[in-house]
Scaffold this motif. Structure first.
Motif, PDB file in Angstrom:
ATOM      1  N   ASN A   1       8.717   3.429   1.195  1.00 17.85           N
ATOM      2  CA  ASN A   1       9.455   2.553   2.107  1.00 17.85           C
ATOM      3  C   ASN A   1       9.747   3.246   3.436  1.00 17.85           C
ATOM      4  O   ASN A   1       9.774   2.592   4.495  1.00 17.85           O
TER       5      ASN A   1
ATOM      6  N   ASN B   1      10.882  -8.833   0.037  1.00 19.54           N
ATOM      7  CA  ASN B   1      10.596  -7.405  -0.135  1.00 19.54           C
ATOM      8  C   ASN B   1      11.921  -6.677  -0.322  1.00 19.54           C
ATOM      9  O   ASN B   1      12.478  -6.099   0.621  1.00 19.54           O
TER      10      ASN B   1
ATOM     11  N   THR C   1       6.576   3.018   5.384  1.00 18.87           N
ATOM     12  CA  THR C   1       6.427   1.640   5.867  1.00 18.87           C
ATOM     13  C   THR C   1       7.310   1.396   7.079  1.00 18.87           C
ATOM     14  O   THR C   1       6.883   0.769   8.061  1.00 18.87           O
TER      15      THR C   1
ATOM     16  N   ASN D   1       9.948  -0.050  -5.597  1.00 14.30           N
ATOM     17  CA  ASN D   1       9.331  -1.345  -5.350  1.00 14.30           C
ATOM     18  C   ASN D   1       9.940  -2.326  -6.334  1.00 14.30           C
ATOM     19  O   ASN D   1       9.826  -2.142  -7.548  1.00 14.30           O
TER      20      ASN D   1
ATOM     21  N   TYR E   1      12.067  -2.609   0.343  1.00 12.03           N
ATOM     22  CA  TYR E   1      11.997  -2.235   1.749  1.00 12.03           C
ATOM     23  C   TYR E   1      13.227  -2.713   2.510  1.00 12.03           C
ATOM     24  O   TYR E   1      13.770  -1.985   3.358  1.00 12.03           O
TER      25      TYR E   1
END
Length: 301
Positions: free
Chosen positions: A66, A270, A69, A49, A273
């Motif tokens: 990730n 982000n 996600t 992150n 990601y």
């Protein structure tokens, strides 16, 4: 005497061994600096992150967060589906049109050079220029295309702002831009086809379509395969034209992988990601190319 000649031979072998390897050193350094270091950083960011605080990036290892996600990201899978649709449709049309144009131009004889020069003009235009030009041509209010349709009393369209027409329009622009690339590759492949095969086919009374089907197409099969692979890889990298034409809209109707990665990385901020999505695309492309060449080698055996 013998020991002296042996020592000289050893020194010569060392020199011959050393120079080829040392000459590659600048290239290796450049590759490490421009490819290796960013790739390592991309992999590190993909499993972290990353946030910006006080002008500094803060990295926190997140493991497979990730990945989870991505699996639950509906827009990502929409972008994957639409990328595949764009690549399959565009590459198929480009290969068919490029091959047909190459065969037609090659049959023109000496005048083929003029036709070749005219047909490759779209290829020398940059993707940014193509995007800007077609955004003006396809403008629903003052665009040339709708003006022509209106003059002919045909229905006009909101080409780039319609969820129905946006993706087909983007595909059409891509086909216009990159068909000349396929055309040149196929034209080069046609130059390598043995002329005696044509003479033998004509002597046997084969028609033009039979010659194309039984002589021309098998002869240029390697060129067609090469063009297909190159355009497929290039198709998965498409960004400039779509970003300038639609920016992935309207809604998500033209959202492809690269525009979505740009949105996640730049607009949403982000970074972790976005890096994971980019790494996923790289791995999938490399895997696909490797499988293609393995299958090709097995087929040739």
């Amino acid at each position: 005497m013998r020991s002296t000649s042996t020592a000289i031979a050893r020194r010569g072998r060392r020199r011959r061994f050393g120079f080829p390897h040392l000459s590659l050193l600048p290239l290796i350094v450049v590759l490490i600096a421009l490819v290796g270091v960013p790739l390592v950083q991309l992999v590190t960011m993909s499993f972290s992150n990353v946030s910006l605080s006080g002008g500094e990036f803060l990295w926190n290892f997140s493991g497979l967060d990730n990945f989870r996600t991505m699996m639950a990201d509906e827009i990502f899978w929409i972008s994957v589906r639409q990328t595949i649709m764009l690549v399959v449709a565009a590459v198929l049309l480009e290969v068919i049109l490029g091959t047909a144009l190459a065969i037609a131009v090659e049959s023109l004889g000496r005048s083929w050079a003029i036709a070749r020069n005219l047909l490759i003009w779209p290829l020398i235009v940059t993707p940014v220029a193509v995007g800007v030009t077609f955004s003006l041509i396809l403008n629903p209010e003052f665009g040339v295309l709708n003006s022509i349709l209106d003059t002919l009393h045909l229905p006009t369209q909101a080409w780039l702002s319609s969820t129905t027409w946006a993706l087909p329009t983007v595909i059409a622009v891509d086909v216009w831009h990159w068909t000349p690339f396929v055309f040149l590759l196929i034209l080069a492949g046609l130059a390598g086809v043995d002329r005696s095969l044509y003479e033998a086919a004509e002597t046997d009374g084969a028609s033009a379509m039979q010659i194309i089907r039984n002589v021309t197409l098998p002869g240029i099969a390697p060129a067609i395969a090469t063009a297909t692979v190159l355009r497929t890889v290039m198709g998965f990298k498409v960004f400039d034209e779509i970003y300038l034409l639609t920016s992935g809209g309207p809604g998500t109707s033209t959202e492809v992988i690269n525009t979505y990665i740009h949105n996640v990385f730049s607009n949403q901020g982000n970074l972790g990601y976005g890096s994971f999505l980019a790494l996923t695309v790289i791995v999938l492309l490399m895997t696909g190319i490797a499988l293609f060449y393995v299958a090709r080698m097995l087929w040739q055996k």
